[in-house]
Design a protein around this motif. Structure first.
Motif, PDB file in Angstrom:
ATOM      1  N   ALA A 127       0.892  -1.311   0.120  1.00  0.00           N
ATOM      2  CA  ALA A 127       0.017  -0.053   0.032  1.00  0.00           C
ATOM      3  C   ALA A 127       0.951   1.240  -0.078  1.00  0.00           C
ATOM      4  O   ALA A 127       0.274   2.352  -0.399  1.00  0.00           O
ATOM      5  CB  ALA A 127      -0.908   0.043   1.212  1.00  0.00           C
ATOM      6  N   GLY A 128       2.246   1.043   0.537  1.00  0.00           N
ATOM      7  CA  GLY A 128       3.094   2.384   0.686  1.00  0.00           C
ATOM      8  C   GLY A 128       3.310   2.750   2.045  1.00  0.00           C
ATOM      9  O   GLY A 128       3.634   3.855   1.940  1.00  0.00           O
ATOM     10  N   LYS A 129       3.182   1.824   2.766  1.00  0.00           N
ATOM     11  CA  LYS A 129       3.397   2.218   3.998  1.00  0.00           C
ATOM     12  C   LYS A 129       4.796   2.591   4.532  1.00  0.00           C
ATOM     13  O   LYS A 129       5.137   3.739   4.984  1.00  0.00           O
ATOM     14  CB  LYS A 129       2.822   1.289   5.129  1.00  0.00           C
ATOM     15  CG  LYS A 129       1.456   0.945   5.053  1.00  0.00           C
ATOM     16  CD  LYS A 129       0.773  -0.010   6.051  1.00  0.00           C
ATOM     17  CE  LYS A 129       1.383  -1.287   5.914  1.00  0.00           C
ATOM     18  NZ  LYS A 129       1.244  -2.088   4.500  1.00  0.00           N
ATOM     19  N   SER A 130       5.864   1.752   4.165  1.00  0.00           N
ATOM     20  CA  SER A 130       7.116   1.799   4.430  1.00  0.00           C
ATOM     21  C   SER A 130       7.674   3.024   3.806  1.00  0.00           C
ATOM     22  O   SER A 130       8.497   3.631   3.912  1.00  0.00           O
ATOM     23  CB  SER A 130       7.702   0.543   4.036  1.00  0.00           C
ATOM     24  OG  SER A 130       7.402  -0.384   5.085  1.00  0.00           O
ATOM     25  N   THR A 131       7.190   2.919   2.502  1.00  0.00           N
ATOM     26  CA  THR A 131       7.514   4.194   1.441  1.00  0.00           C
ATOM     27  C   THR A 131       7.281   5.359   2.307  1.00  0.00           C
ATOM     28  O   THR A 131       8.072   6.395   2.203  1.00  0.00           O
ATOM     29  CB  THR A 131       6.970   3.955   0.009  1.00  0.00           C
ATOM     30  OG1 THR A 131       7.206   2.905  -0.343  1.00  0.00           O
ATOM     31  CG2 THR A 131       7.624   5.034  -0.839  1.00  0.00           C
ATOM     32  N   LEU A 132       6.112   5.547   2.897  1.00  0.00           N
ATOM     33  CA  LEU A 132       5.898   6.755   3.513  1.00  0.00           C
ATOM     34  C   LEU A 132       6.873   7.172   4.545  1.00  0.00           C
ATOM     35  O   LEU A 132       7.249   8.343   4.913  1.00  0.00           O
ATOM     36  CB  LEU A 132       4.311   6.779   3.954  1.00  0.00           C
ATOM     37  CG  LEU A 132       3.755   7.985   4.415  1.00  0.00           C
ATOM     38  CD1 LEU A 132       3.752   8.921   3.281  1.00  0.00           C
ATOM     39  CD2 LEU A 132       2.312   7.848   5.002  1.00  0.00           C
ATOM     40  N   ILE A 133       6.875   5.997   5.375  1.00  0.00           N
ATOM     41  CA  ILE A 133       7.874   6.301   6.710  1.00  0.00           C
ATOM     42  C   ILE A 133       9.213   6.509   6.071  1.00  0.00           C
ATOM     43  O   ILE A 133       9.705   7.637   6.811  1.00  0.00           O
ATOM     44  CB  ILE A 133       7.928   4.942   7.315  1.00  0.00           C
ATOM     45  CG1 ILE A 133       6.529   4.478   8.032  1.00  0.00           C
ATOM     46  CG2 ILE A 133       9.110   4.865   8.499  1.00  0.00           C
ATOM     47  CD1 ILE A 133       6.300   5.232   9.086  1.00  0.00           C
ATOM     48  N   GLY A 134       9.563   5.849   5.031  1.00  0.00           N
ATOM     49  CA  GLY A 134      10.869   6.194   4.226  1.00  0.00           C
ATOM     50  C   GLY A 134      11.046   7.693   4.121  1.00  0.00           C
ATOM     51  O   GLY A 134      12.122   8.376   4.275  1.00  0.00           O
ATOM     52  N   GLN A 135       9.929   8.412   3.238  1.00  0.00           N
ATOM     53  CA  GLN A 135      10.043   9.724   3.190  1.00  0.00           C
ATOM     54  C   GLN A 135      10.137  10.744   4.172  1.00  0.00           C
ATOM     55  O   GLN A 135      10.565  11.438   4.247  1.00  0.00           O
ATOM     56  CB  GLN A 135       8.809   9.958   2.051  1.00  0.00           C
ATOM     57  CG  GLN A 135       9.026   9.214   0.803  1.00  0.00           C
ATOM     58  CD  GLN A 135       7.497   9.422   0.093  1.00  0.00           C
ATOM     59  OE1 GLN A 135       7.372  10.544  -0.705  1.00  0.00           O
ATOM     60  NE2 GLN A 135       6.785   8.620   0.153  1.00  0.00           N
TER      61      GLN A 135
END
Ligand SMILES: Nc1ncnc2c1ncn2[C@@H]1O[C@H](COP(=O)(O)OP(=O)(O)O)[C@@H](O)[C@H]1O
Ligand SMILES: [Mg+2]
Lengths: 329, 256
Positions: free
Chosen positions: B42-50
């Motif tokens: 869903a993009g959770k880790s990508t969001l945390i990464g940003q």
């Protein structure tokens, strides 16, 4: 921490053995072997410099000959200018040559440290094979530069007719010269141990083991690595200056990839990231070279086999065998 | 109204043609646990990464206590009070739990530029580390190498590393992943108490824990926020049920 203590003991034992060998040879009137001990001390110090980057910092440099050679040329060039009474520079300030070891060491450390700072700044964003190749390429640049620059001997190298000196010491006495090299080696190892136990060492270790964790703690890994790399280059350069004075000569071979490879081999054979590893590695190399090299040209094969055996079967290198157990981290 | 500890405004990120974050906005307020849920990918880790600075967003802003940190490095953001754990462990396995936690306190207690004094005599560091270890129940394991800790202990050590830096906002990426029921209960209790000290943006697949802990929930699907609100509202939300909770209570066996 227990491993730390064992490492320290094994390192002290190696240093004691080296000093005893030199003193014994001196007492028996064998300057040749005293000089050999000095060579071990110098190569061990050069490799200890590399160990700071490669072992403790995880920066696998295949270009440390650049720093070794630069240190050697710093000694050679300074001495040449002093001998010929031609200033090194006349603008903006007059910089005369020098034949004083202490000044030569400072110049070598500054040259090697600055070169490492530059090379590190350009290459430390990469890692793995890429980093190995970039450091090799930089060292080769210095090598070809030395070969093609006739002012300081070019391909033939630069003889140092008068060994650089220290007030109050007879540096031509082999044992005195050994003692100078030995003190440098011991100081390097003591300094390394000290730094690695302090904050900086903890950060450098973390940069090697888990860069993401270090950055997440608010410490940028890059400047930590770069500082370690610069220190590493400075130490190896001072060893290069001592080597030039030992041999009364510095040439492009000090800058060659073979030299880089040998330093790397000392570190790996002795035990990557083990304090006294470089001493064990350099001593094994010099001893094999002398005692087997007289019998066969192929002694390097034996050294290679030893290196292979230790890498495959003794994870902590020679020092791991001496100290008992593989180091954690 | 008080400034949010953390605010994300219109973050967008595409990997090639794949939109991993699509104009995501959310905030994290003092005293709360804000859960971020959504199916795998869903993009959770990508969001945390940003938010933490590892991934550069294509558009949008990240504000830490009102300060725009969008262009700062992860280390700078950490120094400004952003703590985090990773979905995949980043512990230095050969080092003791205490050594790992001490690194967590390094920046806050003066930085990396000490060359002389032995680490073990740095009171500020050892005390911060030991306090953090005690906080997560690992005081007795301080001298144990991380490699010898159980999975659950390692997850708690990760948390201790973040806590040792005295963060003002905490990002946790699946702290319960791979834990047995006992470990999960222990961690849930820990996080429950922790919210009073530091607000937490929590990515988690364990729905029991999420509904028990969260003050607010944001649901992501295909990079977009599809729902946002208190747990009761999210439970009742039709869109969420369809894309996520409806998948018959097994939202994710594993995404490690
Ligand atoms: N570095 C990357 N390059 C390309 N695609 C990526 C990268 N990181 C994540 N993705 C993709 O972005 C989407 C979101 O991934 P992620 O943020 O890890 O999801 P989640 O944590 O919610 O499971 C996934 O489809 C994933 O494959
Ligand atoms: Mg994820």
């Amino acid at each position: 921490m227990a491993e730390d203590a064992r490492d320290t003991r094994a390192t002290l034992a190696l240093l004691a053995a080296l000093a005893a060998a030199a003193a014994g040879a001196h007492a028996l009137g064998e300057p040749f072997y005293v000089n050999m001990a000095a060579r071990v001390a110098i190569l061990a110090m050069a490799a200890a410099g590399l160990n700071l980057a490669l072992g403790f910092g995880g920066m696998v440099s295949f270009g440390h000959a650049a720093f070794f050679g630069l240190g050697g040329y710093a000694a050679g060039v300074a001495a040449w200018h002093a001998a010929n009474q031609i200033p090194l520079a006349s603008w903006p300030v007059l910089v005369p040559g020098t034949d004083r070891m202490i000044v030569v060491w400072a110049a070598a450390a500054a040259t090697g440290g600055l070169a490492a700072l530059l090379i590190g700044a350009l290459s430390l964003r990469t890692s793995g094979v890429q980093f190995i190749m970039i450091t090799l390429a930089f060292a080769q640049m210095f090598y070809y530069f030395a070969i093609s620059w006739p002012a300081y001997g070019g391909e033939d190298g630069l003889p140092i007719y008068l060994r650089n000196g220290i007030e109050g010491l007879d540096v031509y006495d082999p044992f005195t010269f050994f003692a100078i090299c030995f003190v440098w080696l011991a100081a390097t190892l003591a300094g390394t141990a000290r730094i690695m136990r302090a904050r900086f060492g903890a950060a450098l270790t973390m940069a090697r083991l888990s860069e993401a964790r270090l950055a997440s703690a608010g410490v940028d890994p890059f400047p930590v690595r770069l500082t370690a790399f610069a220190l590493s280059g400075a130490v190896t350069a001072v060893a290069g200056a001592l080597n030039a004075d030992l041999n009364g000569f510095v040439g492009p071979s000090a800058l060659s990839w073979k030299m880089s490879g040998e330093l790397m081999a000392f570190v790996i054979l002795g035990g990557v990231g083990r304090l006294g590893g470089p001493v064990a590695g350099a001593a094994a190399f010099v001893l094999l070279e002398h005692f087997l090299g007289a019998a066969t040209e192929r002694w390097v094969l034996v050294f290679g086999a030893l290196l292979l055996g230790v890498t495959l079967f003794a994870r902590g290198g020679l020092l791991g065998l001496l100290a008992g157990r593989a180091r954690h981290g | 109204m008080a400034e949010a500890a953390l605010r994300v405004e219109g973050l967008s990120k595409a990997f090639g043609g794949l939109v991993a974050s699509d104009r995501v906005s959310l905030d994290l307020r003092a005293g709360e646990i804000h859960a971020l849920i959504g199916p795998n990918g869903a993009g959770k880790s990508t969001l945390i990464g940003q938010i933490a600075g590892w991934i550069r967003p294509d558009a949008g802003r990240v504000l830490l206590a009102g300060r725009d940190v969008t262009r700062l490095s992860p280390a700078r953001r950490a120094r400004l009070g952003l703590g985090r754990t990773f979905q995949v462990s980043t512990l230095a396995l050969p080092l003791s739990a205490r050594r790992n936690a001490m690194i967590g306190a390094l920046a806050r207690a003066g930085g990396a530029w000490g060359f002389v004094r032995p680490l073990m005599r740095e009171r500020a560091l050892t005390e911060a580390a030991d306090a953090a270890l005690a906080r997560v129940g690992l005081a007795a394991r301080a001298d144990t190498p991380a490699a010898e800790l159980s999975h659950g202990e390692r997850r708690r050590l990760e948390l201790a590393c973040a806590l040792a830096g005295a963060p003002r906002a905490l990002l946790l990426d699946e702290p319960l992943a791979g834990m047995g029921p006992e470990g999960a209960a222990q961690m849930t209790e820990l996080l429950d108490a922790l919210r009073r000290e530091v607000p937490i943006l929590l990515v988690e697949h364990d729905m029991d824990a999420v509904f028990r802990l969260a003050d607010r929930i944001t649901v992501l699907a295909m990079g977009r926020v599809i729902a946002h609100g208190p747990p009761a509202a999210i439970r009742a939300d039709a869109a969420v049920r369809a894309t996520y909770l409806g998948q018959d209570d097994q939202p994710e066996a594993a995404d490690v």
